[in-house]
Design an enzyme around this catalytic site. Sequence first.
Site, PDB file in Angstrom:
ATOM      1  N   CYS A   2       0.854  -1.188   0.000  1.00 32.92           N
ATOM      2  CA  CYS A   2       0.000   0.000   0.000  1.00 32.92           C
ATOM      3  C   CYS A   2       0.891   1.240   0.000  1.00 32.92           C
ATOM      4  O   CYS A   2       2.019   1.203   0.469  1.00 32.92           O
ATOM      5  CB  CYS A   2      -0.876   0.019   1.244  1.00 32.92           C
ATOM      6  SG  CYS A   2      -1.879  -1.467   1.391  1.00 32.92           S
ATOM      7  N   ARG A  27       3.735   1.078  -7.071  1.00 33.67           N
ATOM      8  CA  ARG A  27       3.716   0.040  -6.045  1.00 33.67           C
ATOM      9  C   ARG A  27       2.582  -0.947  -6.281  1.00 33.67           C
ATOM     10  O   ARG A  27       2.590  -2.035  -5.726  1.00 33.67           O
ATOM     11  CB  ARG A  27       3.555   0.684  -4.663  1.00 33.67           C
ATOM     12  CG  ARG A  27       4.738   1.537  -4.267  1.00 33.67           C
ATOM     13  CD  ARG A  27       4.436   2.353  -3.054  1.00 33.67           C
ATOM     14  NE  ARG A  27       4.418   1.560  -1.855  1.00 33.67           N
ATOM     15  CZ  ARG A  27       5.359   1.545  -0.931  1.00 33.67           C
ATOM     16  NH1 ARG A  27       6.414   2.294  -1.081  1.00 33.67           N
ATOM     17  NH2 ARG A  27       5.257   0.815   0.145  1.00 33.67           N
ATOM     18  N   TRP A  74      -3.579  -2.242  -1.553  1.00 34.30           N
ATOM     19  CA  TRP A  74      -3.336  -3.538  -2.179  1.00 34.30           C
ATOM     20  C   TRP A  74      -4.023  -4.532  -1.258  1.00 34.30           C
ATOM     21  O   TRP A  74      -3.573  -4.796  -0.146  1.00 34.30           O
ATOM     22  CB  TRP A  74      -1.836  -3.785  -2.251  1.00 34.30           C
ATOM     23  CG  TRP A  74      -1.426  -4.932  -3.123  1.00 34.30           C
ATOM     24  CD1 TRP A  74      -1.248  -4.922  -4.472  1.00 34.30           C
ATOM     25  CD2 TRP A  74      -1.103  -6.254  -2.683  1.00 34.30           C
ATOM     26  NE1 TRP A  74      -0.847  -6.156  -4.903  1.00 34.30           N
ATOM     27  CE2 TRP A  74      -0.740  -7.003  -3.828  1.00 34.30           C
ATOM     28  CE3 TRP A  74      -1.075  -6.894  -1.447  1.00 34.30           C
ATOM     29  CZ2 TRP A  74      -0.368  -8.329  -3.778  1.00 34.30           C
ATOM     30  CZ3 TRP A  74      -0.701  -8.224  -1.396  1.00 34.30           C
ATOM     31  CH2 TRP A  74      -0.353  -8.931  -2.555  1.00 34.30           C
ATOM     32  N   ASN A 100      -0.701   0.312   6.275  1.00 33.86           N
ATOM     33  CA  ASN A 100      -0.004  -0.668   5.452  1.00 33.86           C
ATOM     34  C   ASN A 100       0.411  -1.797   6.383  1.00 33.86           C
ATOM     35  O   ASN A 100       1.038  -1.535   7.408  1.00 33.86           O
ATOM     36  CB  ASN A 100       1.234  -0.009   4.819  1.00 33.86           C
ATOM     37  CG  ASN A 100       1.866  -0.884   3.749  1.00 33.86           C
ATOM     38  OD1 ASN A 100       1.370  -1.967   3.447  1.00 33.86           O
ATOM     39  ND2 ASN A 100       2.962  -0.405   3.187  1.00 33.86           N
ATOM     40  N   GLY A 101       0.047  -3.032   6.084  1.00 33.21           N
ATOM     41  CA  GLY A 101       0.400  -4.159   6.957  1.00 33.21           C
ATOM     42  C   GLY A 101      -0.800  -5.049   7.165  1.00 33.21           C
ATOM     43  O   GLY A 101      -1.845  -4.867   6.536  1.00 33.21           O
ATOM     44  N   GLU A 488      16.132 -14.706 -15.015  1.00 37.58           N
ATOM     45  CA  GLU A 488      15.651 -13.320 -14.969  1.00 37.58           C
ATOM     46  C   GLU A 488      14.867 -12.973 -16.245  1.00 37.58           C
ATOM     47  O   GLU A 488      13.835 -12.304 -16.188  1.00 37.58           O
ATOM     48  CB  GLU A 488      16.846 -12.369 -14.766  1.00 37.58           C
ATOM     49  CG  GLU A 488      16.553 -10.888 -14.881  1.00 37.58           C
ATOM     50  CD  GLU A 488      15.549 -10.352 -13.861  1.00 37.58           C
ATOM     51  OE1 GLU A 488      15.112 -11.090 -12.969  1.00 37.58           O
ATOM     52  OE2 GLU A 488      15.196  -9.163 -13.980  1.00 37.58           O
ATOM     53  N   GLU A 495       6.151 -11.618 -15.763  1.00 36.10           N
ATOM     54  CA  GLU A 495       5.624 -10.529 -14.925  1.00 36.10           C
ATOM     55  C   GLU A 495       4.793  -9.524 -15.702  1.00 36.10           C
ATOM     56  O   GLU A 495       3.754  -9.086 -15.240  1.00 36.10           O
ATOM     57  CB  GLU A 495       6.805  -9.725 -14.349  1.00 36.10           C
ATOM     58  CG  GLU A 495       7.356 -10.208 -13.069  1.00 36.10           C
ATOM     59  CD  GLU A 495       8.339  -9.209 -12.510  1.00 36.10           C
ATOM     60  OE1 GLU A 495       9.332  -8.883 -13.194  1.00 36.10           O
ATOM     61  OE2 GLU A 495       8.125  -8.746 -11.380  1.00 36.10           O
ATOM     62  N   LYS A 610       5.451  -3.170  -6.156  1.00 35.37           N
ATOM     63  CA  LYS A 610       6.877  -2.876  -6.244  1.00 35.37           C
ATOM     64  C   LYS A 610       7.613  -3.303  -4.972  1.00 35.37           C
ATOM     65  O   LYS A 610       8.700  -3.848  -5.032  1.00 35.37           O
ATOM     66  CB  LYS A 610       7.077  -1.373  -6.507  1.00 35.37           C
ATOM     67  CG  LYS A 610       8.532  -0.979  -6.724  1.00 35.37           C
ATOM     68  CD  LYS A 610       9.073  -1.520  -8.022  1.00 35.37           C
ATOM     69  CE  LYS A 610      10.535  -1.190  -8.229  1.00 35.37           C
ATOM     70  NZ  LYS A 610      11.146  -2.049  -9.254  1.00 35.37           N
TER      71      LYS A 610
HETATM   72  C1  AGP Z   1      11.210  -7.923 -10.123  1.00 32.26           C
HETATM   73  O1  AGP Z   1      10.885  -7.592 -11.415  1.00 32.26           O
HETATM   74  C2  AGP Z   1      10.096  -8.144  -9.232  1.00 32.26           C
HETATM   75  N1  AGP Z   1       9.085  -7.184  -9.305  1.00 32.26           N
HETATM   76  C3  AGP Z   1      10.391  -8.752  -7.879  1.00 32.26           C
HETATM   77  O2  AGP Z   1      10.798 -10.058  -8.130  1.00 32.26           O
HETATM   78  C4  AGP Z   1      11.427  -8.042  -6.974  1.00 32.26           C
HETATM   79  O3  AGP Z   1      12.708  -8.174  -7.514  1.00 32.26           O
HETATM   80  C5  AGP Z   1      11.354  -8.684  -5.578  1.00 32.26           C
HETATM   81  O4  AGP Z   1      10.082  -8.466  -5.048  1.00 32.26           O
HETATM   82  C6  AGP Z   1      12.418  -8.173  -4.640  1.00 32.26           C
HETATM   83  O5  AGP Z   1      12.325  -6.804  -4.426  1.00 32.26           O
HETATM   84  P1  AGP Z   1      13.472  -6.004  -3.694  1.00 32.26           P
HETATM   85  O6  AGP Z   1      14.690  -6.068  -4.548  1.00 32.26           O
HETATM   86  O7  AGP Z   1      12.929  -4.615  -3.540  1.00 32.26           O
HETATM   87  O8  AGP Z   1      13.714  -6.669  -2.371  1.00 32.26           O
END
Ligand code: AGP
Length: 615
Positions: A2, A27, A74, A100-101, A488, A495, A610
């Site tokens: 959120c 996000r 979210w 948020n939580g 990757e 995604e 995000k």
């Molecule tokens: C990557 O494209 C993703 N959205 C996701 O896998 C992301 O890398 C993962 O959630 C980790 O996020 P962070 O690097 O902010 O910890």
Amino acid sequence: MCGIVGYVGDQKAAPIILDGLGRLEYRGYDSAGVAIIHDDRIQIRRDVGKLSNLRKRVVDAPLTGSVGIGHTRWATHGAPVEQNAHPHVSMDGEFVVVHNGIVENYRELRDELTAEGVHFSSDTDTEVIVQLISRFARNGANGDVTEATRRAVQHLRGAHAIVVMSRTQPDRLVAVRIGNAGGITVGLGESENFIASDIPAIIEQTRRMIFLEDGQAATIQSDQVSIQTLQGRPVTPTVHQIPWDAVSAAKGEYQHFMLKEIFDQPRSITDTIRGRVDFEHGRVLLPDLNLSGETAKMLSRLVIVACGTSYYSGLVGKFFIEQLAKLPVEVDYGSEFRYRDPLLGENTAVLAITQSGETVDTLAAMETAQKKKALLWSIVNAIGSQAMRVATGYITMNAGPEIGVASTKAFTASIVDQYLLALYLAQERSTISHGELSAHLQHLAQLPDLVGHALESYSQVQALAAHFHNRRDFLFLGRGINYPVALEGALKLKEISYIHAEGYPAGEMKHGPIALIDENMPVVAITTKHTVYDKMISQIEQVKARGGVVIAIATEGDLAIARKADHVIYVPTSPEIISPVINVIPLQLLAYAIAVRRGADVDQPRNLAKSVTVE
Ligand code: AGP
């Protein structure tokens, strides 16, 4: 997950809050809302879906007032419908909350409050927070919003970031952070102050920021900010000066943030390297790692913890660190680490990799490492984030704000950081000669240009996207240091385009995925001219023998591969050790171009957020 924005000052609050929420759109969310206080009245507007829906509501029914809070939700508890959108108001109409939580004990609390006669108007766990605040304001806190909030949150289980506004104390907001449910950033202005869950929301307003720590509450008024612990002990906060500028958080000429961020990489990688290498004397400098030469020599193991793209970056880092620093490396998912009672001896270091510095699973892994007294480092992009603060040493990515949900420039920046770390460890542990180190530093110096060159494949990639965008499945293969790049590449594609894609170390293909191969499933094979080139060629032959269609990522000048693969995307010649950073570029572009062709929402893919701040 959120997003939260708050404002107290002398300007109109609604446009500032809506602008801030817009900057948090990346996000991911399913509804949004805003509450503004004016003339002793709390006015609320909420709507489901995009922020534009909420904006329209505010245009239709304007909001006046210079104190307010906003939220993008979210959904965790309760469907994404208007009644569950934040802000939530207490039954007596005195308090309003954004959150948020997850309130882990919300069922018990809801039953308890219902028995006291409270009527709930949503299905959310958040609503119990505002009802509890109202209960404590009447009983014990004497109407004071800070005191009532402090008392209420002691009854919550779980991790939370909460902002509260009160009708009877309309000159202030109260923010609380408990655990790792996302950050609370307080932005300091002149006769005005801001709250946000993430820096980009308020970077255009101010660069002076305070980050609330776990167990702290902030009372924010236009002319003062006071921080205290949940027990009421005053805290003197550190004020951080944030270097990112607002311009770098804007899309500019690009259609999407993701594309901008892909094309940002020659610049972002330059920033990652800048100041970390003394080219003249052939040395790597990582002062923020807080690592003495003596401790570096004592290390016997490194464990990397991360999630998603950051995890794949860690898999590349393992190659660097083992090869150069002769230090055994294990890479684990942040989400698994705490569930396997990891063995962390005295001479083990744990390295968390996280773009956001907020990912709850990675933070939990860091907590486990801390409890076991391991040396704790982080590689982070978000300056001042929790992962940066709790580590004993860190390396920043310096990639600038990454807004697209699909991570791109943070992947390459964190790989470069690990290359620097490997070289630094090698230098301090004397596992590398001066000549070898200087050669590696030259590779680093070349990298931004090589990435720039790899970006020239974009038009060719677009043509391939036109050809393949309707396929249902893709397979990505790589070997050696490029097998994490295959993983990757597959993650990026699924995604944002919602095409099913699998990434595999190429040698594993014959142990299962080969059964899937037919003319409908394109196989993307990373086949640059490095040590495993011949092995990759034989994988391509195995695919072709089964009627498969191959798209090869190959080294410029390799004409022979055009006779083996159906399509070839060329990247510049590079030393193998830096090839993951170059080879991932066409894969990022391919995922992007296919998603655009399919009309997908590239920057905000469905169901994703995000920063993943819930477990
Ligand atoms: C990557 O494209 C993703 N959205 C996701 O896998 C992301 O890398 C993962 O959630 C980790 O996020 P962070 O690097 O902010 O910890």
